[in-house]
Design an enzyme around this catalytic site. Structure first.
Site, PDB file in Angstrom:
ATOM      1  N   LYS A 176       0.830  -1.333   0.097  1.00 54.57           N
ATOM      2  CA  LYS A 176       0.088  -0.020   0.088  1.00 54.57           C
ATOM      3  C   LYS A 176       1.024   1.240   0.008  1.00 54.57           C
ATOM      4  O   LYS A 176       0.616   2.208  -0.735  1.00 54.57           O
ATOM      5  CB  LYS A 176      -0.937  -0.015   1.300  1.00 54.57           C
ATOM      6  CG  LYS A 176      -2.026  -1.092   0.963  1.00 54.57           C
ATOM      7  CD  LYS A 176      -2.867  -1.293   2.276  1.00 54.57           C
ATOM      8  CE  LYS A 176      -3.971  -2.228   2.204  1.00 54.57           C
ATOM      9  NZ  LYS A 176      -4.645  -2.705   3.324  1.00 54.57           N
ATOM     10  N   ASP A 220     -10.997   2.992   4.342  1.00 59.28           N
ATOM     11  CA  ASP A 220     -11.309   1.780   4.135  1.00 59.28           C
ATOM     12  C   ASP A 220     -12.875   1.567   4.110  1.00 59.28           C
ATOM     13  O   ASP A 220     -13.487   0.441   3.672  1.00 59.28           O
ATOM     14  CB  ASP A 220     -10.742   1.038   5.331  1.00 59.28           C
ATOM     15  CG  ASP A 220      -9.790  -0.004   4.767  1.00 59.28           C
ATOM     16  OD1 ASP A 220      -9.640  -0.407   3.664  1.00 59.28           O
ATOM     17  OD2 ASP A 220      -8.912  -0.518   5.815  1.00 59.28           O
ATOM     18  N   GLN A 232      -4.633  -1.416   9.539  1.00 64.09           N
ATOM     19  CA  GLN A 232      -4.428  -2.682   8.956  1.00 64.09           C
ATOM     20  C   GLN A 232      -5.268  -3.790  10.017  1.00 64.09           C
ATOM     21  O   GLN A 232      -4.824  -3.787  11.178  1.00 64.09           O
ATOM     22  CB  GLN A 232      -3.106  -3.116   8.679  1.00 64.09           C
ATOM     23  CG  GLN A 232      -2.996  -4.395   7.899  1.00 64.09           C
ATOM     24  CD  GLN A 232      -3.562  -4.347   6.455  1.00 64.09           C
ATOM     25  OE1 GLN A 232      -3.617  -3.301   5.786  1.00 64.09           O
ATOM     26  NE2 GLN A 232      -4.009  -5.500   5.903  1.00 64.09           N
TER      27      GLN A 232
HETATM   28  N1  GUN Z   1      -6.959  -6.814   6.201  1.00 66.32           N
HETATM   29  C1  GUN Z   1      -7.227  -7.541   5.225  1.00 66.32           C
HETATM   30  N2  GUN Z   1      -7.873  -6.807   4.330  1.00 66.32           N
HETATM   31  C2  GUN Z   1      -7.822  -5.670   4.815  1.00 66.32           C
HETATM   32  C3  GUN Z   1      -8.149  -4.592   4.332  1.00 66.32           C
HETATM   33  O1  GUN Z   1      -8.702  -4.411   2.983  1.00 66.32           O
HETATM   34  N3  GUN Z   1      -8.079  -3.250   4.876  1.00 66.32           N
HETATM   35  C4  GUN Z   1      -7.613  -3.374   6.096  1.00 66.32           C
HETATM   36  N4  GUN Z   1      -7.519  -2.180   6.749  1.00 66.32           N
HETATM   37  N5  GUN Z   1      -7.265  -4.373   6.603  1.00 66.32           N
HETATM   38  C5  GUN Z   1      -7.253  -5.497   5.894  1.00 66.32           C
END
Ligand code: GUN
Length: 284
Positions: free
Chosen positions: A53, A120, A97
């Site tokens: 990311k 998100d 995350q």
């Molecule tokens: N953990 C697995 N997929 C995601 C996601 O799309 N966003 C976040 N913040 N954590 C994750």
């Protein structure tokens, strides 16, 4: 029949080129889209996702910052960081995350993110807006899946869609988006009695279970569109999805590979949401 591959790297690159251009336009106003990523603990998969990311931000010309904490950090320190980032004008998106260590109240931490920076789309009020079909940040993985349908010209109106998995991150928002797009949606999960019978009815099949190769070719309706959200690591170190790609591709009309399908699109749509947030803040 051999399915056409829905290539997330190619689609992601195409969309990101457009984002880079929009970021350059913002730069003319002295602004750069900014994403802050919070990582708690040492989960190896989460570390890879976060690195990807942050790298994607750099490539698109966005500002990004990673705030990493050990698993035994006091949750209050992370709440304090979120409060600081909420007030930081360089930051337009905040991502925590997941999963968090067990002693964290995940919902409370997500709700501490300012709504306009919740890129998100996991805050309760954002989820409510999604359910109601109101403007909101669309959670990145299901958003990426929807982009595949759009790009390939796959209409969802009147289609039978089956989502396998009921997580807050993928299954639930995915079902909502498919429903809004006109599909008749069934959500299957660990207590579903006859998973195969449900899958065999699906014109659109989304696998988001987290179990390697669980959906096999004999569970897929000929000509179905298969979206594989799973990223699982096999004992030999290789990655695979929740779908058994080799058998599924002989039955499906379209299929996403793992890696190179939904994964890069999740990151692409995170950039999309961050950019949208930055543009909104530039226009206010
Ligand atoms: N953990 C697995 N997929 C995601 C996601 O799309 N966003 C976040 N913040 N954590 C994750």
């Amino acid at each position: 029949m051999t399915a056409q591959i829905l290539d997330g790297n190619a689609l992601g690159q195409k969309l990101r080129a457009g984002f880079k251009q929009r970021a350059e336009e913002l730069a003319l106003q002295g602004m750069r889209p900014g994403l802050a990523v919070i990582l708690v603990g040492e989960d190896p998969a989460s570390q890879v996702y976060v690195r990807n990311k942050v790298n994607a931000c750099a490539q698109a010309g966005f500002h990004s910052e990673k705030h990493a904490y050990p698993a035994d950090i006091e949750p209050s320190a992370v709440f304090d960081k979120i409060a600081e980032l909420n007030a930081d004008p360089k930051i337009h998106g905040i991502l925590v995350q997941l999963p968090l260590p067990r002693n964290f109240d995940t919902e409370a931490l997500l709700d501490a993110i300012a709504p306009e920076k919740d890129v998100d789309g996991f805050r309760a009020e954002n989820v409510g807006a999604l359910v109601q079909g109101q403007p909101c940040f669309i959670p990145c993985t299901p958003y990426g899946a929807m982009k595949f349908f759009e790009e390939a010209g796959i209409s969802l109106k009147g289609k039978e869609a089956v989502v396998v998995g009921r997580s807050n991150i993928v299954g639930k928002p995915m079902a909502m988006l498919l429903m809004h797009a006109g599909a008749t949606v069934t959500v299957c999960h660990s207590q579903t009695r006859d998973l195969k019978a449900h899958c065999l009815r699906a014109d659109i099949l989304v696998a988001a279970i987290g179990r390697p190769k669980m959906i096999t070719g004999d569970m897929i309706k000929p000509g179905a569109v298969v979206i594989d959200v799973g990223i699982n690591r096999l004992p030999d170190g290789k990655l695979c999805g929740d779908v058994d790609f080799e058998s599924a591709k002989e039955v499906a009309s379209f299929i996403t590979p793992v890696p190179g399908g939904v994964g890069p699109m999740t990151i692409t749509m995170l950039l999309a949401n961050t950019l949208e947030s930055a543009e909104r803040s530039a226009n206010t």
